[in-house]
Design a protein around this motif. Structure first.
Motif, PDB file in Angstrom:
ATOM      1  N   ALA A   1       0.877  -1.027  -0.069  1.00 27.29           N
ATOM      2  CA  ALA A   1       0.010  -0.089   0.083  1.00 27.29           C
ATOM      3  C   ALA A   1       0.869   1.069   0.064  1.00 27.29           C
ATOM      4  CB  ALA A   1      -0.902  -0.082   1.206  1.00 27.29           C
ATOM      5  N   ASN A  14      -3.692   4.136   4.149  1.00 28.17           N
ATOM      6  CA  ASN A  14      -3.757   3.563   2.555  1.00 28.17           C
ATOM      7  C   ASN A  14      -4.019   4.640   1.787  1.00 28.17           C
ATOM      8  OD1 ASN A  14      -3.937   2.265   0.187  1.00 28.17           O
ATOM      9  ND2 ASN A  14      -4.362   0.410   1.071  1.00 28.17           N
ATOM     10  N   LEU A  15      -3.376   5.185   0.779  1.00 28.74           N
ATOM     11  CA  LEU A  15      -4.249   6.149   0.109  1.00 28.74           C
ATOM     12  C   LEU A  15      -5.324   5.715  -0.765  1.00 28.74           C
ATOM     13  CD1 LEU A  15      -1.016   7.737  -1.668  1.00 28.74           C
ATOM     14  CD2 LEU A  15      -2.471   8.905  -0.057  1.00 28.74           C
ATOM     15  N   GLU A  16      -5.447   4.318  -1.027  1.00 32.88           N
ATOM     16  CA  GLU A  16      -6.418   3.798  -1.973  1.00 32.88           C
ATOM     17  C   GLU A  16      -7.739   3.480  -1.025  1.00 32.88           C
ATOM     18  OE1 GLU A  16      -5.792   0.335  -3.974  1.00 32.88           O
ATOM     19  OE2 GLU A  16      -4.158   1.234  -5.182  1.00 32.88           O
ATOM     20  N   ARG A  17      -7.580   3.634   0.343  1.00 34.67           N
ATOM     21  CA  ARG A  17      -8.786   3.439   1.171  1.00 34.67           C
ATOM     22  C   ARG A  17      -9.352   4.704   1.961  1.00 34.67           C
ATOM     23  NH1 ARG A  17     -10.093  -1.876   2.348  1.00 34.67           N
ATOM     24  NH2 ARG A  17      -8.598  -3.427   1.719  1.00 34.67           N
ATOM     25  N   ASP A  19      -9.819   9.176   1.738  1.00 36.86           N
ATOM     26  CA  ASP A  19      -9.638  10.427   1.237  1.00 36.86           C
ATOM     27  C   ASP A  19      -9.019  11.558   1.806  1.00 36.86           C
ATOM     28  OD1 ASP A  19     -11.369   9.390  -0.832  1.00 36.86           O
ATOM     29  OD2 ASP A  19     -13.349   9.842   0.335  1.00 36.86           O
ATOM     30  N   THR A  23      -0.006  13.742   1.044  1.00 36.19           N
ATOM     31  CA  THR A  23       1.298  13.395   0.584  1.00 36.19           C
ATOM     32  C   THR A  23       2.362  13.947   0.510  1.00 36.19           C
ATOM     33  OG1 THR A  23       0.837  13.487  -1.607  1.00 36.19           O
ATOM     34  CG2 THR A  23      -0.131  11.369  -0.894  1.00 36.19           C
ATOM     35  N   TYR A  47       7.065  -3.592  -7.872  1.00 31.98           N
ATOM     36  CA  TYR A  47       6.159  -2.635  -7.078  1.00 31.98           C
ATOM     37  C   TYR A  47       6.695  -1.441  -6.726  1.00 31.98           C
ATOM     38  CZ  TYR A  47       2.229  -1.058  -4.298  1.00 31.98           C
ATOM     39  OH  TYR A  47       1.288   0.184  -3.839  1.00 31.98           O
TER      40      TYR A  47
END
Length: 149
Positions: A1, A14-17, A19, A23, A47
């Motif tokens: 992540a 986690n940036l995907e989870r 808002d 950063t 990755y």
């Protein structure tokens, strides 16, 4: 992540989870959620390299290793290659949340020597503070202390 900071805190998620996470332009924070061994060592390296290509302004890679319980010889070689590639590109690797048994393996295989103990931190925020201001929390002796004896 890939991680970002929760505004106004020293918590990272986690940036995907989540808002609205903060950063850093010059830092890439990655949490790897598995052991590092022959079956996934190349995936890990690919990755990381892709994440750095996607964020070329990153001068610092901060690896949160809280979920890494084990590392085998294949992954050690892959990690050494990655460290060399990062150094050649003028980038630094910092480790965070490294558990005792993993610290022992990294030390035994000279990863600690390659990076320097100042590149190992107890918390993500300690690493960020060190990178930004050269402020080293009192975490080196604890972070690199061996659990064996």
């Amino acid at each position: 992540a890939i991680m970002g900071r929760v505004p106004g805190t020293d918590q990272y998620r986690n940036l995907e989870r989540f808002d609205d996470l903060e950063t850093y332009e010059d830092k890439l924070i990655i949490r790897f959620d598995a052991q590092l061994y022959f079956a996934n060592a190349n995936y890990f390296k690919d990755y990381v390299k892709k994440a750095l290509i996607d964020k070329p302004s990153s001068k610092y890679l901060v690896l949160d290793a809280r979920a890494v319980n084990n590392i085998d010889s294949s992954a050690i070689h892959t990690l050494k290659d990655l460290i060399g590639e990062l150094k050649d590109a003028g980038r630094e690797l910092h480790f965070v949340n490294v558990k005792g048994p993993l610290r022992d393996v990294l030390k035994k295989n000279h990863i600690t020597d390659m990076l320097g103990e100042e590149h190992f931190h107890l918390k993500l925020q300690n690493a960020i503070d060190f990178i930004d201001r050269g402020i080293k929390q009192s975490d080196v002796p604890y972070a690199m202390q061996s659990d064996i004896g």
